[in-house]
Design a protein around this motif. Structure first.
Motif, PDB file in Angstrom:
ATOM      1  N   PHE A 352       0.815  -1.227   0.000  1.00 54.37           N
ATOM      2  CA  PHE A 352       0.000   0.000   0.000  1.00 54.37           C
ATOM      3  C   PHE A 352       0.843   1.269   0.000  1.00 54.37           C
ATOM      4  N   GLY A 353       2.150   1.100   0.080  1.00 55.41           N
ATOM      5  CA  GLY A 353       3.010   2.278   0.137  1.00 55.41           C
ATOM      6  C   GLY A 353       2.991   2.944   1.506  1.00 55.41           C
ATOM      7  N   ARG A 354       2.392   2.283   2.498  1.00 56.66           N
ATOM      8  CA  ARG A 354       2.324   2.832   3.862  1.00 56.66           C
ATOM      9  C   ARG A 354       2.473   1.690   4.854  1.00 56.66           C
ATOM     10  N   PRO A 355       3.134   1.912   5.958  1.00 53.84           N
ATOM     11  CA  PRO A 355       3.222   0.852   6.967  1.00 53.84           C
ATOM     12  C   PRO A 355       1.921   0.757   7.756  1.00 53.84           C
ATOM     13  N   PHE A 356       1.667  -0.395   8.356  1.00 52.82           N
ATOM     14  CA  PHE A 356       0.585  -0.483   9.331  1.00 52.82           C
ATOM     15  C   PHE A 356       1.050   0.132  10.643  1.00 52.82           C
ATOM     16  N   HIS A 357       0.125   0.836  11.293  1.00 54.19           N
ATOM     17  CA  HIS A 357       0.403   1.452  12.586  1.00 54.19           C
ATOM     18  C   HIS A 357      -0.278   0.617  13.659  1.00 54.19           C
ATOM     19  N   ASP A 358       0.510  -0.015  14.500  1.00 54.31           N
ATOM     20  CA  ASP A 358      -0.078  -0.849  15.547  1.00 54.31           C
ATOM     21  C   ASP A 358      -0.686   0.035  16.634  1.00 54.31           C
ATOM     22  N   THR A 359      -1.808  -0.434  17.190  1.00 54.15           N
ATOM     23  CA  THR A 359      -2.429   0.242  18.336  1.00 54.15           C
ATOM     24  C   THR A 359      -2.753  -0.808  19.377  1.00 54.15           C
ATOM     25  N   TRP A 360      -2.665  -0.448  20.635  1.00 55.06           N
ATOM     26  CA  TRP A 360      -2.957  -1.401  21.714  1.00 55.06           C
ATOM     27  C   TRP A 360      -4.068  -0.871  22.602  1.00 55.06           C
ATOM     28  N   TRP A 361      -5.015  -1.716  22.871  1.00 55.82           N
ATOM     29  CA  TRP A 361      -6.030  -1.441  23.894  1.00 55.82           C
ATOM     30  C   TRP A 361      -6.800  -2.712  24.173  1.00 55.82           C
ATOM     31  N   GLN A 362      -7.776  -2.633  25.071  1.00 53.47           N
ATOM     32  CA  GLN A 362      -8.551  -3.802  25.470  1.00 53.47           C
ATOM     33  C   GLN A 362     -10.010  -3.402  25.635  1.00 53.47           C
ATOM     34  N   THR A 363     -10.862  -4.407  25.721  1.00 55.45           N
ATOM     35  CA  THR A 363     -12.269  -4.127  26.010  1.00 55.45           C
ATOM     36  C   THR A 363     -12.356  -3.252  27.262  1.00 55.45           C
ATOM     37  N   GLU A 364     -11.538  -3.558  28.247  1.00 53.30           N
ATOM     38  CA  GLU A 364     -11.580  -2.842  29.520  1.00 53.30           C
ATOM     39  C   GLU A 364     -11.186  -1.370  29.384  1.00 53.30           C
ATOM     40  N   THR A 365     -10.281  -1.059  28.476  1.00 52.86           N
ATOM     41  CA  THR A 365      -9.833   0.344  28.353  1.00 52.86           C
ATOM     42  C   THR A 365     -10.788   1.152  27.466  1.00 52.86           C
ATOM     43  N   GLY A 366     -11.625   0.474  26.710  1.00 55.78           N
ATOM     44  CA  GLY A 366     -12.673   1.134  25.930  1.00 55.78           C
ATOM     45  C   GLY A 366     -12.199   1.911  24.721  1.00 55.78           C
ATOM     46  N   ILE A 368      -8.312   3.302  22.408  1.00 53.56           N
ATOM     47  CA  ILE A 368      -6.885   3.105  22.163  1.00 53.56           C
ATOM     48  C   ILE A 368      -6.073   3.812  23.261  1.00 53.56           C
ATOM     49  N   MET A 369      -5.113   3.099  23.812  1.00 51.78           N
ATOM     50  CA  MET A 369      -4.265   3.662  24.863  1.00 51.78           C
ATOM     51  C   MET A 369      -2.857   3.952  24.351  1.00 51.78           C
ATOM     52  N   ILE A 370      -2.333   3.000  23.569  1.00 51.43           N
ATOM     53  CA  ILE A 370      -0.959   3.102  23.090  1.00 51.43           C
ATOM     54  C   ILE A 370      -0.996   2.940  21.582  1.00 51.43           C
ATOM     55  N   ALA A 371      -0.280   3.790  20.860  1.00 46.56           N
ATOM     56  CA  ALA A 371      -0.389   3.701  19.402  1.00 46.56           C
ATOM     57  C   ALA A 371       0.833   4.270  18.712  1.00 46.56           C
ATOM     58  N   ASN A 372       1.013   3.826  17.488  1.00 48.78           N
ATOM     59  CA  ASN A 372       1.902   4.489  16.549  1.00 48.78           C
ATOM     60  C   ASN A 372       1.018   5.468  15.784  1.00 48.78           C
ATOM     61  N   THR A 373       1.302   6.734  15.876  1.00 51.27           N
ATOM     62  CA  THR A 373       0.456   7.705  15.178  1.00 51.27           C
ATOM     63  C   THR A 373       1.125   8.100  13.867  1.00 51.27           C
ATOM     64  N   ALA A 374       0.350   8.794  13.029  1.00 49.86           N
ATOM     65  CA  ALA A 374       0.852   9.152  11.699  1.00 49.86           C
ATOM     66  C   ALA A 374       2.099  10.030  11.775  1.00 49.86           C
ATOM     67  N   ALA A 375       2.202  10.812  12.850  1.00 46.61           N
ATOM     68  CA  ALA A 375       3.338  11.730  12.947  1.00 46.61           C
ATOM     69  C   ALA A 375       4.617  11.049  13.423  1.00 46.61           C
ATOM     70  N   MET A 376       4.516   9.777  13.829  1.00 45.47           N
ATOM     71  CA  MET A 376       5.681   9.107  14.425  1.00 45.47           C
ATOM     72  C   MET A 376       6.451   8.261  13.415  1.00 45.47           C
ATOM     73  N   GLY A 384       3.994   1.287  19.973  1.00 47.86           N
ATOM     74  CA  GLY A 384       3.981   2.744  19.917  1.00 47.86           C
ATOM     75  C   GLY A 384       4.110   3.360  21.295  1.00 47.86           C
ATOM     76  N   LYS A 385       3.496   4.527  21.451  1.00 48.11           N
ATOM     77  CA  LYS A 385       3.613   5.269  22.711  1.00 48.11           C
ATOM     78  C   LYS A 385       2.225   5.604  23.252  1.00 48.11           C
ATOM     79  N   PRO A 386       2.126   5.838  24.567  1.00 45.41           N
ATOM     80  CA  PRO A 386       0.827   6.204  25.136  1.00 45.41           C
ATOM     81  C   PRO A 386       0.309   7.504  24.509  1.00 45.41           C
ATOM     82  N   LEU A 387      -0.988   7.561  24.250  1.00 38.13           N
ATOM     83  CA  LEU A 387      -1.577   8.761  23.672  1.00 38.13           C
ATOM     84  C   LEU A 387      -1.644   9.862  24.737  1.00 38.13           C
TER      85      LEU A 387
END
Ligand code: ATP
Ligand code: MG
Length: 592
Positions: A352-366, A368-376, A384-387
């Motif tokens: 796709f010419g773009r990497p996938f950005h991983d994000t981490w969260w859980q049902t409990e956190t409701g 996204i808590m930690i992510a690779n954002t477009a600016a990173m 990634g890092k905590p939002l």
């Protein structure tokens, strides 16, 4: 292949709407973020109002909120004004039946427009909503409806007959069943008749930010699914994180492949995109390689949120399957639900010419808590890092049972400082379990991770899946990622098996890519690669071939089942297991 940091070009960075998390964290407060929302008079807050009503009354009225792609080729565009209108009418249906705040509505249907209308209408009328996955069998459905004491069910006539009719009278709390069909089975009401007879509920229920809005069941990867309670206030986290981690903004064409039966499909397949005024693509059909590539191309998808299980299936089909498509509109790719192997991130770039950005969260956190954002810049394999607004830590227990933070590169439990708006408010009927999740001012996630010196978080495994072998602590994800580097390997799962001398030994299971056959040579070759990457202490002692690995119906690998089967132990709760007699579902972001 050595995988290196993916540096964003200046163009990719300037297309990112927001600064990276490090830059944004300092000046951030949730109070200030509330400016993203409208609110109700008197301090009330309602998700449906934020998601549709305010856009429908403003400049967004004629913008498509939802583009629905039917299984058989239908295509419908539903504007914000229309969606708000339908939701108000459905809220009126519920009010006419005397249902409102304090009542609980369950959804059991495929990805049809009425499902979205019903969810928003119920929230507007003040009910708590629980989406169920339509491919569940009668027992998992019954169990979840009993746990939540369901009052209303919205489903289809076919699903009702097959999965609910038999035991319905044994659930006395269930007062109303509405089927999304013109003709209703006995004891049910028909959607069209109900909608025609109802008045629109003009005023949104005056819900408090702390009123229950959603009850989500977890994926059941590690045991019996838990009913997680979320409140209207969660919408603030949906708004912020969608904007921040998924680049959602008014009019952005966005496709979340998760089913609303899982938390990802509700938080990011319904609420977050609408709150941000985006246009959601909703595909009724199940996963299909050619269809998915066509949708990305023909619907000019700009932001795509999917899951490792789907990415692995696309990878397995080979790059040729993507040939001839135009993906130039696609500008942000994100993933959630399971660890995203570095191979997957890089494959995104290649196709796709773009990497996938991983994000981490859980049902409990409701949210996204930690992510690779477009600016990173991306470190493939890192979550990634905590939002902004999120404080995460890596903790270990000391000998006297206190918690302390680990240093860089040390493995510990991933924990979060409570206080973000979408944090769970309870596990339904399991108060003790809920309390156990908090200690010394932290929410303990049950996942293991590391933080490096630059502040990137790295997933290690679930606390229950950690392997202790000859004095080493081994995270399954690291081993699985090494195995995935082998060109023959499509999927990998790693567990620890009891061993007299080492305590545990590492055992791997792999499914192969097309064109590869299991053989002793291949087994040796795969083990050889793992040994080279990981060293002999961590590399698997044995690699077994499987046609498919056991997964939840949301596509998560169930390591506990591999282990139970290997050791001849009881399999535990398998209500969410994907099996051959149940048709393969669309891979989800399961966080959910
Ligand atoms: P259960 O709690 O019933 O066992 P579950 O934990 O799979 O099921 P979810 O809440 O749907 O239920 O999933 C959240 C979990 O999924 C996380 O705790 C984590 O283990 C895993 N997960 C989600 N995103 C990621 C990610 N980006 N990297 C690694 N793991 C992830
Ligand atoms: Mg969990």
């Amino acid at each position: 292949m050595e995988i290196q940091t993916i540096r964003k070009t200046p163009e990719a960075r300037s297309a990112a709407q927001l600064p990276d998390p490090d830059g944004a964290r300092a000046g951030f407060s949730w109070e200030q973020a509330r400016e993203m929302l409208d609110g109700l008079p008197g301090g009330g807050l309602n998700i449906a109002h934020e998601a549709v009503d305010r856009h429908a009354r403003g400049a967004g009225a004629t913008r498509p909120a939802l583009i629905w792609l039917g299984r058989d080729g239908d295509r419908r565009e539903i504007t914000y004004a229309r969606l708000a209108d339908d939701a108000s009418r459905f809220a009126g249906v519920l009010a006419r039946h005397g249902l409102g705040p304090g009542d609980r509505l369950y959804l059991l249907a495929g990805r049809v427009p009425e499902l979205y209308t019903a969810a928003l209408g119920a929230l507007r009328a003040g009910l708590a909503v629980t989406p169920l996955f339509a491919a569940f069998g009668p027992e998992p459905i019954r169990m979840r409806m009993e746990i939540g004491a369901a009052n209303v069910l919205v489903t289809t006539a076919a699903l009702y007959r097959r999965k609910v009719a038999e035991w319905r009278t044994e659930l006395p709390s269930l007062k109303l069943v509405i089927v999304i069909d013109d003709a209703a089975p006995e004891g049910c009401a028909a959607w069209t008749t109900e909608m025609a007879a109802a008045q629109k509920l003009e005023d949104c229920a005056a819900t408090d930010p702390e009123d229950t809005a959603l009850i989500h069941f977890t994926s059941g990867t590690t045991g019996r699914p838990k009913g997680v309670i979320h409140v209207h206030q969660a919408v603030l986290a949906h708004a912020l994180t969608g904007r921040y981690a998924l680049e959602l903004a008014p009019g952005v064409r966005y496709w979340c492949t998760a089913d609303p039966g899982w938390v990802t499909g509700t938080s990011y397949g319904l609420i977050s995109p609408l709150v941000n005024g985006a246009t959601m693509i909703v595909d009724e059909a199940e996963f299909d390689v050619a269809r998915w590539y066509r949708i990305l191309d023909e619907e000019a998808v700009e932001v795509w949120y999917t899951a490792p299980t789907a990415i692995r299936r696309l990878m397995r089909a080979g790059k040729k399957a993507a040939a001839g498509h135009d993906f130039t509109k696609l500008r942000h790719l994100a993933s959630v639900g399971e660890p995203l192997n570095p191979e997957g991130v890089v494959w995104g770039e290649e196709v796709f010419g773009r990497p996938f950005h991983d994000t981490w969260w859980q049902t409990e956190t409701g949210a996204i808590m930690i992510a690779n954002t477009a600016a990173m810049d991306i470190q493939p394999g890192s979550m990634g890092k905590p939002l902004p607004g999120i404080t995460a830590g890596i903790l270990r227990r000391t000998d006297d049972d206190a918690l302390e933070e680990c240093g860089p590169g040390e493995t510990g439990e991933l924990a979060l400082r409570p206080g973000w708006p979408s944090m769970m408010r309870g596990y339904l009927g399991e108060e003790a379990r809920y309390r156990k999740a908090f200690d010394e001012g932290w929410y303990l996630s049950g996942d293991l991770a590391q933080r490096d010196t630059e502040g990137f978080f790295w997933f290690v495994g679930r606390a229950d899946d950690l392997i202790k072998s000859a004095g080493h602590l081994i995270g399954p994800f690291e081993v699985e990622s090494a195995l995935m580097e082998h060109p023959a390997v499509a999927e990998a799962a790693v567990i620890g098996l009891p061993d007299e001398t080492a305590g545990e030994v590492v055992r791997a299971y792999v499914a192969l890519n097309p064109g590869h056959e299991p053989s002793a040579d291949l087994e040796q070759d795969i083990r050889g690669l793992a040994r080279k990457r990981l060293g002999p202490a961590v590399a698997p002692r044995e690699v077994s071939f499987r046609d498919n690995l056991p997964k939840t119906r949301s596509g998560k690998i169930m390591r506990r089942l591999l282990k139970a089967r290997e050791l001849g132990l009881p399999e535990g709760d398998t209500s969410t297991l994907e099996t051959e007699d149940k048709p393969a579902p669309t891979p989800q972001g399961g966080t959910a």
